[in-house]
Design an enzyme around this catalytic site. Sequence first.
Site, PDB file in Angstrom:
ATOM      1  N   GLU A 340       1.321  -1.098   0.115  1.00 21.58           N
ATOM      2  CA  GLU A 340      -0.162   0.146   0.069  1.00 21.58           C
ATOM      3  C   GLU A 340       1.008   1.080  -0.109  1.00 21.58           C
ATOM      4  O   GLU A 340       0.319   2.180   0.327  1.00 21.58           O
ATOM      5  CB  GLU A 340      -1.277   0.118   1.365  1.00 21.58           C
ATOM      6  CG  GLU A 340      -2.099  -1.527   0.842  1.00 21.58           C
ATOM      7  CD  GLU A 340      -3.143  -1.332   1.868  1.00 21.58           C
ATOM      8  OE1 GLU A 340      -3.329  -0.240   2.877  1.00 21.58           O
ATOM      9  OE2 GLU A 340      -4.585  -2.378   2.368  1.00 21.58           O
ATOM     10  N   GLU A 483      -5.997  -9.306  -0.333  1.00 23.36           N
ATOM     11  CA  GLU A 483      -6.049  -9.323   1.193  1.00 23.36           C
ATOM     12  C   GLU A 483      -7.721  -8.843   1.059  1.00 23.36           C
ATOM     13  O   GLU A 483      -7.999  -8.117   0.134  1.00 23.36           O
ATOM     14  CB  GLU A 483      -5.473  -7.606   1.803  1.00 23.36           C
ATOM     15  CG  GLU A 483      -4.191  -8.023   2.871  1.00 23.36           C
ATOM     16  CD  GLU A 483      -3.983  -6.365   3.721  1.00 23.36           C
ATOM     17  OE1 GLU A 483      -4.678  -5.804   3.938  1.00 23.36           O
ATOM     18  OE2 GLU A 483      -2.106  -6.912   3.309  1.00 23.36           O
TER      19      GLU A 483
END
Length: 558
Positions: A340, A483
Amino acid sequence: MGLFPNLRDVFSFLLLLITLSFASSHATQIEIRNNCAYTVWAAAYPGGGKQLKQGETWTLKNITGSGRIWGRTKCSFGGDGLGKCESGDCEGQLDCQAKGRAPHTVAEYSINQDNNNVDVFYISVVEGFNIPQEFSSSDCSSQVSKCAADVNRDCPMELRDPGGCNNPCTVFRNNQFCCTSGNICEPTSYSEFFRDLCRVAFTYPSDFGQRASCPTGTDYNVIFCPTTIDKKPNNSPQRRNKAGAAQIGVCYTGLLGYLSAEYDVIPLYKQHNISRIRLYNPDNTTLQALRGTDIELMLGIENDDIQKIASSQAEADNWVLNNIMRHDNVSFKYIVVGNEVNPSDSIAQFLVPAMQNIQSAISIFGLDKQIKVSTSMETTVLGASYPPSAGSFKSDYGPIINPLIGFLVNNSAPMLFNVYPYFSYNSNTAALVSLDYALFRAESAVVQDGQFRYYNLFDAILDALYSALEKAGGGSLEIVVSETGWPSDGGTEATLENARTYNSNLVRHVKGGTPKKPGRPIETYIFNTFDDGISTKFEYRWGLFEPNGKQKYPMRFN
Protein backbone atom coordinates in the site's frame (compact mmCIF):
# COMPACT_ATOMS: atom_id res chain seq x y z
CA MET A 1 -50.45 -39.73 -64.31
CA GLY A 2 -52.93 -39.62 -61.39
CA LEU A 3 -52.45 -38.32 -57.88
CA PHE A 4 -51.19 -41.75 -56.66
CA PRO A 5 -49.04 -43.71 -59.11
CA ASN A 6 -49.59 -47.01 -57.28
CA LEU A 7 -51.63 -48.63 -54.52
CA ARG A 8 -48.72 -48.59 -52.05
CA ASP A 9 -48.68 -44.79 -52.14
CA VAL A 10 -52.42 -44.76 -51.40
CA PHE A 11 -51.89 -46.87 -48.28
CA SER A 12 -48.95 -44.69 -47.21
CA PHE A 13 -51.01 -41.55 -47.58
CA LEU A 14 -53.92 -43.04 -45.63
CA LEU A 15 -51.53 -44.20 -42.86
CA LEU A 16 -50.12 -40.67 -42.63
CA LEU A 17 -53.61 -39.21 -42.32
CA ILE A 18 -54.51 -41.71 -39.60
CA THR A 19 -51.31 -40.95 -37.70
CA LEU A 20 -51.82 -37.19 -37.88
CA SER A 21 -55.47 -37.57 -36.94
CA PHE A 22 -54.51 -39.65 -33.88
CA ALA A 23 -51.82 -37.15 -32.92
CA SER A 24 -54.23 -34.23 -33.12
CA SER A 25 -57.05 -36.02 -31.28
CA HIS A 26 -55.10 -37.88 -28.58
CA ALA A 27 -54.45 -35.74 -25.51
CA THR A 28 -50.95 -36.21 -24.14
CA GLN A 29 -50.51 -37.67 -20.65
CA ILE A 30 -47.44 -37.68 -18.45
CA GLU A 31 -47.21 -40.23 -15.63
CA ILE A 32 -44.88 -39.23 -12.80
CA ARG A 33 -43.55 -42.13 -10.75
CA ASN A 34 -41.47 -42.06 -7.57
CA ASN A 35 -39.02 -44.95 -7.43
CA CYS A 36 -36.94 -43.30 -4.71
CA ALA A 37 -36.65 -44.97 -1.33
CA TYR A 38 -37.91 -41.71 0.20
CA THR A 39 -40.93 -39.46 -0.26
CA VAL A 40 -40.76 -36.92 -3.08
CA TRP A 41 -43.19 -34.04 -3.49
CA ALA A 42 -43.75 -33.92 -7.26
CA ALA A 43 -44.21 -30.50 -8.81
CA ALA A 44 -45.48 -29.43 -12.22
CA TYR A 45 -45.69 -25.97 -13.72
CA PRO A 46 -48.33 -25.83 -14.96
CA GLY A 47 -50.03 -28.67 -13.14
CA GLY A 48 -49.65 -28.18 -9.38
CA GLY A 49 -48.07 -30.63 -6.98
CA LYS A 50 -48.56 -33.92 -5.13
CA GLN A 51 -46.82 -35.93 -2.42
CA LEU A 52 -45.54 -39.27 -3.74
CA LYS A 53 -44.34 -42.01 -1.46
CA GLN A 54 -42.14 -44.77 -2.87
CA GLY A 55 -43.94 -46.53 -5.74
CA GLU A 56 -46.75 -43.98 -6.04
CA THR A 57 -47.69 -42.23 -9.29
CA TRP A 58 -49.43 -39.04 -10.40
CA THR A 59 -50.75 -38.57 -13.94
CA LEU A 60 -50.99 -35.20 -15.64
CA LYS A 61 -53.67 -35.29 -18.34
CA ASN A 62 -54.51 -33.20 -21.41
CA ILE A 63 -51.00 -31.76 -21.60
CA THR A 64 -50.49 -28.96 -24.09
CA GLY A 65 -47.89 -26.29 -24.69
CA SER A 66 -44.71 -26.12 -22.64
CA GLY A 67 -43.99 -26.90 -19.00
CA ARG A 68 -41.69 -28.44 -16.46
CA ILE A 69 -41.79 -31.21 -13.84
CA TRP A 70 -39.47 -31.70 -10.90
CA GLY A 71 -39.19 -33.34 -7.51
CA ARG A 72 -39.02 -31.59 -4.15
CA THR A 73 -37.36 -33.08 -1.09
CA LYS A 74 -37.68 -32.78 2.68
CA CYS A 75 -40.96 -30.87 2.53
CA SER A 76 -43.34 -29.93 5.30
CA PHE A 77 -46.82 -28.61 4.49
CA GLY A 78 -49.75 -27.68 6.69
CA GLY A 79 -53.41 -28.41 6.06
CA ASP A 80 -53.64 -25.21 4.02
CA GLY A 81 -51.02 -26.50 1.58
CA LEU A 82 -48.41 -23.99 2.69
CA GLY A 83 -44.94 -24.88 3.96
CA LYS A 84 -41.45 -25.28 2.54
CA CYS A 85 -39.07 -27.75 0.93
CA GLU A 86 -35.32 -28.08 1.20
CA SER A 87 -34.95 -28.37 -2.58
CA GLY A 88 -37.22 -27.41 -5.46
CA ASP A 89 -39.49 -25.25 -3.29
CA CYS A 90 -42.09 -23.28 -5.29
CA GLU A 91 -42.87 -20.26 -3.14
CA GLY A 92 -43.89 -22.43 -0.19
CA GLN A 93 -46.90 -24.04 -1.89
CA LEU A 94 -47.75 -27.73 -2.24
CA ASP A 95 -49.80 -26.92 -5.33
CA CYS A 96 -47.10 -25.20 -7.38
CA GLN A 97 -48.02 -22.03 -9.21
CA ALA A 98 -44.45 -21.02 -10.03
CA LYS A 99 -41.09 -22.45 -11.02
CA GLY A 100 -39.03 -24.18 -8.36
CA ARG A 101 -36.02 -22.89 -6.49
CA ALA A 102 -32.59 -24.25 -7.37
CA PRO A 103 -31.03 -26.69 -7.00
CA HIS A 104 -33.41 -29.12 -8.66
CA THR A 105 -33.39 -31.58 -11.55
CA VAL A 106 -36.03 -30.52 -14.10
CA ALA A 107 -37.97 -32.41 -16.79
CA GLU A 108 -38.97 -29.90 -19.48
CA TYR A 109 -41.29 -30.43 -22.44
CA SER A 110 -42.89 -28.65 -25.38
CA ILE A 111 -45.87 -30.45 -26.90
CA ASN A 112 -46.36 -29.99 -30.65
CA GLN A 113 -43.49 -27.54 -30.74
CA ASP A 114 -43.86 -24.95 -33.52
CA ASN A 115 -47.07 -26.76 -34.61
CA ASN A 116 -45.04 -29.38 -36.46
CA ASN A 117 -46.56 -32.45 -34.72
CA VAL A 118 -43.34 -33.13 -32.83
CA ASP A 119 -42.88 -33.03 -29.05
CA VAL A 120 -39.53 -31.97 -27.58
CA PHE A 121 -38.49 -33.05 -24.07
CA TYR A 122 -35.39 -33.37 -21.92
CA ILE A 123 -33.95 -33.60 -18.42
CA SER A 124 -32.10 -30.43 -17.45
CA VAL A 125 -29.46 -29.87 -14.77
CA VAL A 126 -28.93 -26.25 -15.83
CA GLU A 127 -30.59 -25.25 -12.54
CA GLY A 128 -28.66 -27.84 -10.55
CA PHE A 129 -29.45 -31.35 -9.35
CA ASN A 130 -31.37 -32.74 -6.38
CA ILE A 131 -32.64 -36.23 -7.33
CA PRO A 132 -31.99 -38.64 -10.24
CA GLN A 133 -34.61 -38.32 -12.96
CA GLU A 134 -35.62 -39.82 -16.32
CA PHE A 135 -37.95 -38.57 -19.08
CA SER A 136 -39.02 -41.29 -21.55
CA SER A 137 -41.90 -43.02 -23.33
CA SER A 138 -42.73 -46.67 -23.91
CA ASP A 139 -44.35 -45.64 -27.23
CA CYS A 140 -41.16 -43.93 -28.42
CA SER A 141 -38.52 -45.99 -26.64
CA SER A 142 -35.50 -44.82 -28.62
CA GLN A 143 -35.82 -41.30 -27.18
CA VAL A 144 -34.69 -40.99 -23.56
CA SER A 145 -33.29 -38.11 -21.54
CA LYS A 146 -32.02 -38.69 -18.01
CA CYS A 147 -29.60 -37.87 -15.26
CA ALA A 148 -29.45 -40.94 -13.03
CA ALA A 149 -26.02 -40.57 -11.43
CA ASP A 150 -25.24 -39.69 -7.82
CA VAL A 151 -24.35 -36.09 -8.66
CA ASN A 152 -24.73 -34.94 -5.05
CA ARG A 153 -21.96 -37.27 -3.91
CA ASP A 154 -19.47 -35.95 -6.48
CA CYS A 155 -20.58 -32.30 -6.46
CA PRO A 156 -17.73 -29.72 -6.39
CA MET A 157 -17.45 -28.18 -2.93
CA GLU A 158 -18.35 -24.69 -4.12
CA LEU A 159 -21.63 -25.91 -5.67
CA ARG A 160 -22.79 -27.97 -2.72
CA ASP A 161 -26.11 -26.97 -1.19
CA PRO A 162 -28.19 -28.56 1.59
CA GLY A 163 -30.74 -29.49 -1.08
CA GLY A 164 -28.34 -30.94 -3.64
CA CYS A 165 -25.74 -29.76 -6.18
CA ASN A 166 -26.35 -26.17 -7.19
CA ASN A 167 -25.75 -24.55 -10.56
CA PRO A 168 -22.87 -22.11 -11.19
CA CYS A 169 -25.19 -19.25 -12.22
CA THR A 170 -26.93 -19.24 -8.83
CA VAL A 171 -23.62 -19.55 -6.98
CA PHE A 172 -21.38 -17.16 -8.96
CA ARG A 173 -23.94 -14.88 -10.68
CA ASN A 174 -21.92 -13.91 -13.71
CA ASN A 175 -22.61 -13.75 -17.43
CA GLN A 176 -20.53 -16.75 -18.38
CA PHE A 177 -22.66 -19.13 -16.33
CA CYS A 178 -25.99 -17.28 -16.48
CA CYS A 179 -25.86 -16.65 -20.23
CA THR A 180 -27.47 -13.21 -19.88
CA SER A 181 -25.69 -11.58 -22.81
CA GLY A 182 -28.14 -12.95 -25.38
CA ASN A 183 -25.43 -14.87 -27.23
CA ILE A 184 -24.97 -18.60 -27.60
CA CYS A 185 -23.19 -19.77 -24.47
CA GLU A 186 -20.22 -22.08 -24.43
CA PRO A 187 -19.81 -25.09 -22.11
CA THR A 188 -17.82 -24.47 -18.92
CA SER A 189 -15.80 -26.63 -16.55
CA TYR A 190 -18.94 -26.98 -14.42
CA SER A 191 -21.17 -28.05 -17.33
CA GLU A 192 -18.47 -30.57 -18.22
CA PHE A 193 -18.69 -31.92 -14.67
CA PHE A 194 -22.44 -32.46 -15.13
CA ARG A 195 -21.88 -33.88 -18.63
CA ASP A 196 -19.45 -36.47 -17.27
CA LEU A 197 -22.18 -37.80 -15.00
CA CYS A 198 -25.30 -37.09 -17.10
CA ARG A 199 -24.50 -37.94 -20.71
CA VAL A 200 -28.04 -37.39 -22.06
CA ALA A 201 -29.15 -34.32 -20.15
CA PHE A 202 -29.21 -30.56 -20.78
CA THR A 203 -26.16 -29.22 -18.90
CA TYR A 204 -25.81 -25.53 -19.87
CA PRO A 205 -28.19 -22.93 -21.36
CA SER A 206 -27.19 -23.55 -25.01
CA ASP A 207 -26.91 -27.35 -24.81
CA PHE A 208 -29.53 -27.81 -27.54
CA GLY A 209 -28.12 -31.10 -28.81
CA GLN A 210 -29.47 -32.93 -25.77
CA ARG A 211 -33.17 -32.61 -26.62
CA ALA A 212 -35.22 -35.73 -27.32
CA SER A 213 -38.31 -35.78 -29.56
CA CYS A 214 -41.33 -37.94 -30.31
CA PRO A 215 -44.47 -37.54 -32.47
CA THR A 216 -47.20 -35.46 -30.93
CA GLY A 217 -49.79 -37.73 -29.31
CA THR A 218 -47.17 -39.76 -27.44
CA ASP A 219 -47.63 -40.40 -23.71
CA TYR A 220 -44.64 -39.93 -21.43
CA ASN A 221 -43.13 -41.08 -18.15
CA VAL A 222 -41.13 -38.99 -15.69
CA ILE A 223 -39.39 -41.23 -13.17
CA PHE A 224 -37.73 -40.09 -9.96
CA CYS A 225 -34.79 -42.41 -9.16
CA PRO A 226 -34.88 -44.61 -12.29
CA THR A 227 -33.64 -48.15 -11.76
CA THR A 228 -30.81 -47.79 -14.29
CA ILE A 229 -28.05 -45.81 -12.57
CA ASP A 230 -25.49 -43.94 -14.66
CA LYS A 231 -21.93 -44.89 -13.76
CA LYS A 232 -19.34 -42.21 -13.09
CA PRO A 233 -16.72 -42.23 -15.89
CA ASN A 234 -13.06 -42.43 -15.00
CA ASN A 235 -12.32 -38.86 -16.09
CA SER A 236 -14.87 -37.29 -13.77
CA PRO A 237 -12.51 -36.66 -10.82
CA GLN A 238 -10.03 -34.77 -12.99
CA ARG A 239 -12.67 -32.47 -14.36
CA ARG A 240 -14.23 -32.05 -10.96
CA ASN A 241 -10.89 -31.09 -9.44
CA LYS A 242 -10.26 -28.64 -12.26
CA ALA A 243 -13.62 -26.99 -11.68
CA GLY A 244 -13.11 -26.79 -7.93
CA ALA A 245 -9.42 -25.98 -7.63
CA ALA A 246 -8.80 -23.99 -4.46
CA GLN A 247 -8.04 -20.28 -4.95
CA ILE A 248 -7.93 -19.21 -1.31
CA GLY A 249 -4.91 -18.25 0.78
CA VAL A 250 -4.70 -16.66 4.23
CA CYS A 251 -2.58 -13.74 5.44
CA TYR A 252 -0.33 -14.17 8.48
CA THR A 253 1.04 -10.96 9.96
CA GLY A 254 2.96 -12.66 12.75
CA LEU A 255 2.15 -9.73 15.04
CA LEU A 256 0.19 -11.53 17.70
CA GLY A 257 2.85 -13.84 19.04
CA TYR A 258 0.39 -16.17 20.76
CA LEU A 259 1.54 -19.21 18.82
CA SER A 260 4.81 -20.64 17.61
CA ALA A 261 4.72 -20.68 13.81
CA GLU A 262 6.84 -23.80 13.64
CA TYR A 263 4.63 -25.98 15.82
CA ASP A 264 1.18 -24.45 15.48
CA VAL A 265 0.58 -22.08 12.56
CA ILE A 266 1.66 -24.24 9.61
CA PRO A 267 -0.01 -27.41 10.98
CA LEU A 268 -3.10 -25.23 11.46
CA TYR A 269 -3.03 -24.38 7.76
CA LYS A 270 -2.59 -28.04 6.85
CA GLN A 271 -5.44 -29.09 9.13
CA HIS A 272 -7.83 -26.71 7.38
CA ASN A 273 -6.54 -27.33 3.84
CA ILE A 274 -5.25 -23.78 3.44
CA SER A 275 -2.94 -24.05 0.44
CA ARG A 276 -1.50 -20.50 0.31
CA ILE A 277 -0.04 -18.08 2.84
CA ARG A 278 0.93 -14.42 2.70
CA LEU A 279 3.81 -13.33 4.95
CA TYR A 280 4.57 -9.64 5.19
CA ASN A 281 8.24 -10.13 6.04
CA PRO A 282 10.73 -13.01 5.99
CA ASP A 283 10.07 -14.64 9.35
CA ASN A 284 12.74 -17.35 9.64
CA THR A 285 10.69 -19.63 11.92
CA THR A 286 7.73 -19.65 9.54
CA LEU A 287 9.97 -20.19 6.52
CA GLN A 288 11.55 -23.19 8.20
CA ALA A 289 8.11 -24.59 9.04
CA LEU A 290 7.03 -24.27 5.39
CA ARG A 291 9.82 -26.57 4.17
CA GLY A 292 8.51 -29.72 2.57
CA THR A 293 4.90 -28.55 2.52
CA ASP A 294 2.73 -27.84 -0.52
CA ILE A 295 1.70 -24.45 0.85
CA GLU A 296 2.49 -21.70 -1.68
CA LEU A 297 4.08 -18.56 -0.28
CA MET A 298 3.57 -14.88 -1.02
CA LEU A 299 6.54 -13.26 0.73
CA GLY A 300 6.72 -9.53 1.43
CA ILE A 301 9.49 -6.95 1.56
CA GLU A 302 8.65 -4.33 4.16
CA ASN A 303 8.22 -0.70 3.16
CA ASP A 304 11.19 0.30 5.32
CA ASP A 305 13.52 -1.80 3.13
CA ILE A 306 12.39 -0.47 -0.25
CA GLN A 307 14.78 2.48 -0.55
CA LYS A 308 17.77 0.38 0.48
CA ILE A 309 17.01 -2.32 -2.09
CA ALA A 310 16.30 0.24 -4.81
CA SER A 311 19.63 1.94 -4.20
CA SER A 312 21.82 -1.15 -4.58
CA GLN A 313 21.65 -4.29 -6.70
CA ALA A 314 23.90 -5.94 -4.12
CA GLU A 315 21.26 -5.31 -1.44
CA ALA A 316 18.63 -6.95 -3.64
CA ASP A 317 20.91 -9.91 -4.33
CA ASN A 318 21.58 -10.36 -0.60
CA TRP A 319 17.89 -10.17 0.21
CA VAL A 320 17.11 -12.95 -2.27
CA LEU A 321 20.09 -15.01 -1.11
CA ASN A 322 19.18 -14.78 2.60
CA ASN A 323 15.41 -15.08 2.35
CA ILE A 324 14.85 -17.27 -0.72
CA MET A 325 17.91 -19.28 -1.65
CA ARG A 326 18.70 -20.40 1.91
CA HIS A 327 15.21 -21.81 2.34
CA ASP A 328 15.19 -24.74 -0.02
CA ASN A 329 12.08 -26.86 -0.54
CA VAL A 330 9.73 -23.91 0.12
CA SER A 331 7.10 -23.15 -2.55
CA PHE A 332 7.81 -19.46 -3.17
CA LYS A 333 5.25 -17.94 -5.56
CA TYR A 334 5.46 -14.16 -5.21
CA ILE A 335 7.79 -11.54 -3.79
CA VAL A 336 5.68 -8.53 -2.83
CA VAL A 337 7.76 -5.35 -2.70
CA GLY A 338 5.98 -3.07 -0.25
CA ASN A 339 2.38 -2.85 0.85
CA GLU A 340 0.00 0.00 0.00
CA VAL A 341 2.64 2.52 -1.06
CA ASN A 342 0.96 5.79 -2.08
CA PRO A 343 2.25 8.95 -3.83
CA SER A 344 2.70 10.92 -0.62
CA ASP A 345 5.09 8.33 0.83
CA SER A 346 8.76 9.25 0.69
CA ILE A 347 9.55 5.80 -0.68
CA ALA A 348 7.13 6.07 -3.63
CA GLN A 349 9.90 6.97 -6.09
CA PHE A 350 11.90 3.90 -5.05
CA LEU A 351 9.11 1.32 -5.45
CA VAL A 352 9.58 0.27 -9.07
CA PRO A 353 13.42 0.51 -8.96
CA ALA A 354 13.36 -1.85 -5.95
CA MET A 355 11.13 -4.24 -7.88
CA GLN A 356 13.50 -4.11 -10.84
CA ASN A 357 16.48 -4.97 -8.63
CA ILE A 358 14.65 -7.89 -7.04
CA GLN A 359 13.65 -9.10 -10.51
CA SER A 360 17.30 -8.98 -11.58
CA ALA A 361 18.30 -10.89 -8.46
CA ILE A 362 15.86 -13.75 -8.97
CA SER A 363 16.96 -13.92 -12.61
CA ILE A 364 20.59 -14.24 -11.50
CA PHE A 365 19.63 -17.16 -9.26
CA GLY A 366 17.48 -18.75 -11.99
CA LEU A 367 14.17 -18.22 -10.17
CA ASP A 368 12.46 -15.82 -12.59
CA LYS A 369 10.29 -18.61 -14.07
CA GLN A 370 9.10 -19.74 -10.63
CA ILE A 371 8.65 -16.47 -8.72
CA LYS A 372 6.80 -13.34 -9.80
CA VAL A 373 7.65 -9.90 -8.41
CA SER A 374 4.82 -7.45 -7.72
CA THR A 375 3.52 -4.97 -5.12
CA SER A 376 0.23 -4.67 -3.27
CA MET A 377 -1.91 -1.55 -3.71
CA GLU A 378 -5.05 -0.41 -1.90
CA THR A 379 -8.24 0.35 -3.85
CA THR A 380 -8.10 4.04 -2.94
CA VAL A 381 -5.90 4.20 -6.04
CA LEU A 382 -9.20 4.45 -7.96
CA GLY A 383 -10.39 7.91 -8.87
CA ALA A 384 -13.62 6.58 -10.42
CA SER A 385 -15.24 3.24 -9.73
CA TYR A 386 -18.95 3.58 -10.61
CA PRO A 387 -20.10 2.01 -12.74
CA PRO A 388 -17.27 -0.52 -12.93
CA SER A 389 -16.66 0.19 -16.63
CA ALA A 390 -15.80 3.80 -15.67
CA GLY A 391 -12.98 2.67 -13.40
CA SER A 392 -9.85 4.81 -13.64
CA PHE A 393 -6.81 5.60 -11.50
CA LYS A 394 -6.29 8.90 -9.68
CA SER A 395 -4.01 11.21 -11.61
CA ASP A 396 -1.65 11.68 -8.65
CA TYR A 397 -0.90 7.94 -8.73
CA GLY A 398 0.47 8.27 -12.27
CA PRO A 399 4.15 8.43 -11.22
CA ILE A 400 3.69 5.07 -9.44
CA ILE A 401 1.10 3.32 -11.58
CA ASN A 402 2.51 3.97 -15.05
CA PRO A 403 6.03 2.51 -14.52
CA LEU A 404 4.54 -0.22 -12.31
CA ILE A 405 2.20 -1.41 -15.06
CA GLY A 406 5.06 -1.38 -17.54
CA PHE A 407 7.18 -3.52 -15.22
CA LEU A 408 4.38 -6.05 -14.59
CA VAL A 409 3.49 -6.35 -18.28
CA ASN A 410 7.13 -6.90 -19.26
CA ASN A 411 7.53 -9.65 -16.63
CA SER A 412 4.07 -11.26 -17.00
CA ALA A 413 3.41 -10.67 -13.31
CA PRO A 414 -0.01 -9.99 -11.74
CA MET A 415 -1.19 -6.78 -10.10
CA LEU A 416 -1.97 -7.19 -6.40
CA PHE A 417 -4.79 -5.27 -4.71
CA ASN A 418 -6.13 -5.28 -1.16
CA VAL A 419 -9.89 -5.35 -1.71
CA TYR A 420 -12.22 -4.60 1.20
CA PRO A 421 -15.97 -4.28 0.50
CA TYR A 422 -16.34 -3.72 4.26
CA PHE A 423 -14.64 -0.32 4.03
CA SER A 424 -16.99 0.74 1.22
CA TYR A 425 -19.98 -0.43 3.23
CA ASN A 426 -18.72 1.20 6.44
CA SER A 427 -18.20 4.57 4.76
CA ASN A 428 -21.54 4.49 2.89
CA THR A 429 -23.65 2.55 5.38
CA ALA A 430 -27.06 1.67 3.89
CA ALA A 431 -27.10 4.88 1.83
CA LEU A 432 -25.30 3.55 -1.25
CA VAL A 433 -24.11 0.06 -0.30
CA SER A 434 -26.50 -2.51 1.16
CA LEU A 435 -25.26 -5.17 3.54
CA ASP A 436 -26.53 -7.95 1.26
CA TYR A 437 -24.57 -6.45 -1.66
CA ALA A 438 -21.42 -6.40 0.46
CA LEU A 439 -21.92 -9.95 1.84
CA PHE A 440 -22.62 -11.72 -1.51
CA ARG A 441 -26.30 -12.15 -0.55
CA ALA A 442 -28.14 -9.98 -3.08
CA GLU A 443 -30.90 -11.95 -4.81
CA SER A 444 -31.06 -9.65 -7.84
CA ALA A 445 -28.60 -7.50 -9.73
CA VAL A 446 -27.78 -4.30 -7.85
CA VAL A 447 -25.74 -2.63 -10.61
CA GLN A 448 -26.40 -2.93 -14.34
CA ASP A 449 -23.36 -1.82 -16.33
CA GLY A 450 -24.03 -2.40 -20.01
CA GLN A 451 -24.20 -6.15 -20.54
CA PHE A 452 -22.80 -6.86 -17.06
CA ARG A 453 -24.89 -7.37 -13.93
CA TYR A 454 -23.37 -7.06 -10.48
CA TYR A 455 -24.77 -8.99 -7.53
CA ASN A 456 -21.94 -8.20 -5.12
CA LEU A 457 -19.58 -5.33 -4.31
CA PHE A 458 -16.46 -7.51 -4.51
CA ASP A 459 -16.97 -8.10 -8.25
CA ALA A 460 -17.81 -4.45 -8.85
CA ILE A 461 -14.56 -3.29 -7.22
CA LEU A 462 -12.46 -5.85 -9.10
CA ASP A 463 -13.97 -4.95 -12.47
CA ALA A 464 -13.47 -1.24 -11.77
CA LEU A 465 -9.80 -2.07 -11.19
CA TYR A 466 -9.68 -4.10 -14.43
CA SER A 467 -11.24 -1.15 -16.30
CA ALA A 468 -8.68 1.21 -14.80
CA LEU A 469 -5.83 -1.12 -15.80
CA GLU A 470 -7.12 -1.25 -19.37
CA LYS A 471 -7.19 2.55 -19.58
CA ALA A 472 -3.62 2.70 -18.24
CA GLY A 473 -2.19 0.12 -20.67
CA GLY A 474 -2.43 -2.88 -18.35
CA GLY A 475 -5.31 -4.72 -19.99
CA SER A 476 -3.33 -7.97 -20.14
CA LEU A 477 -2.69 -8.08 -16.38
CA GLU A 478 -4.35 -10.48 -13.98
CA ILE A 479 -5.39 -9.26 -10.54
CA VAL A 480 -4.58 -11.17 -7.36
CA VAL A 481 -6.56 -10.12 -4.29
CA SER A 482 -3.76 -9.93 -1.75
CA GLU A 483 -6.06 -9.02 1.17
CA THR A 484 -9.79 -9.12 1.84
CA GLY A 485 -12.02 -10.04 4.74
CA TRP A 486 -14.62 -8.84 7.23
CA PRO A 487 -14.06 -7.84 10.88
CA SER A 488 -15.86 -9.76 13.62
CA ASP A 489 -16.04 -6.95 16.20
CA GLY A 490 -15.57 -3.24 16.83
CA GLY A 491 -17.39 -1.61 13.89
CA THR A 492 -20.67 -1.24 12.02
CA GLU A 493 -22.02 -4.73 11.20
CA ALA A 494 -18.69 -6.16 12.38
CA THR A 495 -20.04 -9.40 13.84
CA LEU A 496 -18.97 -13.02 13.88
CA GLU A 497 -21.98 -13.99 11.76
CA ASN A 498 -21.27 -11.36 9.10
CA ALA A 499 -17.58 -12.28 9.06
CA ARG A 500 -18.52 -15.93 8.58
CA THR A 501 -21.02 -15.06 5.85
CA TYR A 502 -18.60 -12.85 3.91
CA ASN A 503 -15.63 -15.21 4.09
CA SER A 504 -17.65 -18.38 3.41
CA ASN A 505 -19.40 -16.82 0.41
CA LEU A 506 -16.05 -15.44 -0.77
CA VAL A 507 -14.48 -18.92 -0.82
CA ARG A 508 -17.31 -20.19 -3.03
CA HIS A 509 -17.44 -17.13 -5.21
CA VAL A 510 -13.82 -16.62 -6.28
CA LYS A 511 -13.74 -19.80 -8.34
CA GLY A 512 -16.02 -18.34 -11.00
CA GLY A 513 -14.44 -15.00 -11.94
CA THR A 514 -16.17 -11.63 -12.32
CA PRO A 515 -18.71 -10.43 -14.92
CA LYS A 516 -15.90 -8.73 -16.85
CA LYS A 517 -13.52 -11.69 -16.48
CA PRO A 518 -15.79 -14.75 -16.30
CA GLY A 519 -14.34 -18.20 -15.87
CA ARG A 520 -11.05 -16.89 -14.44
CA PRO A 521 -10.68 -18.00 -10.82
CA ILE A 522 -9.61 -15.14 -8.58
CA GLU A 523 -6.58 -15.93 -6.44
CA THR A 524 -7.54 -14.43 -3.09
CA TYR A 525 -5.99 -14.10 0.38
CA ILE A 526 -8.16 -13.63 3.47
CA PHE A 527 -6.92 -11.27 6.15
CA ASN A 528 -6.00 -12.49 8.82
CA THR A 529 -4.99 -15.71 10.60
CA PHE A 530 -5.34 -14.14 14.07
CA ASP A 531 -6.55 -10.84 15.46
CA ASP A 532 -3.77 -8.25 15.69
CA GLY A 533 -3.54 -7.64 19.43
CA ILE A 534 -6.20 -7.26 22.09
CA SER A 535 -7.83 -4.01 20.92
CA THR A 536 -11.59 -4.16 20.26
CA LYS A 537 -11.37 -1.69 17.38
CA PHE A 538 -12.43 -3.28 14.09
CA GLU A 539 -9.02 -2.57 12.52
CA TYR A 540 -7.60 -5.33 14.72
CA ARG A 541 -10.43 -7.90 14.65
CA TRP A 542 -10.07 -9.69 11.31
CA GLY A 543 -8.75 -13.04 12.56
CA LEU A 544 -10.13 -16.39 11.45
CA PHE A 545 -8.74 -18.30 14.45
CA GLU A 546 -8.61 -17.91 18.22
CA PRO A 547 -5.20 -17.86 19.96
CA ASN A 548 -5.65 -21.56 20.80
CA GLY A 549 -6.03 -22.43 17.10
CA LYS A 550 -9.81 -22.93 17.24
CA GLN A 551 -11.83 -21.40 14.43
CA LYS A 552 -13.82 -18.32 15.44
CA TYR A 553 -16.67 -19.60 13.29
CA PRO A 554 -17.08 -22.68 11.08
CA MET A 555 -16.02 -22.30 7.45
CA ARG A 556 -14.18 -24.21 4.77
CA PHE A 557 -11.25 -22.95 2.73
CA ASN A 558 -11.77 -25.01 -0.42
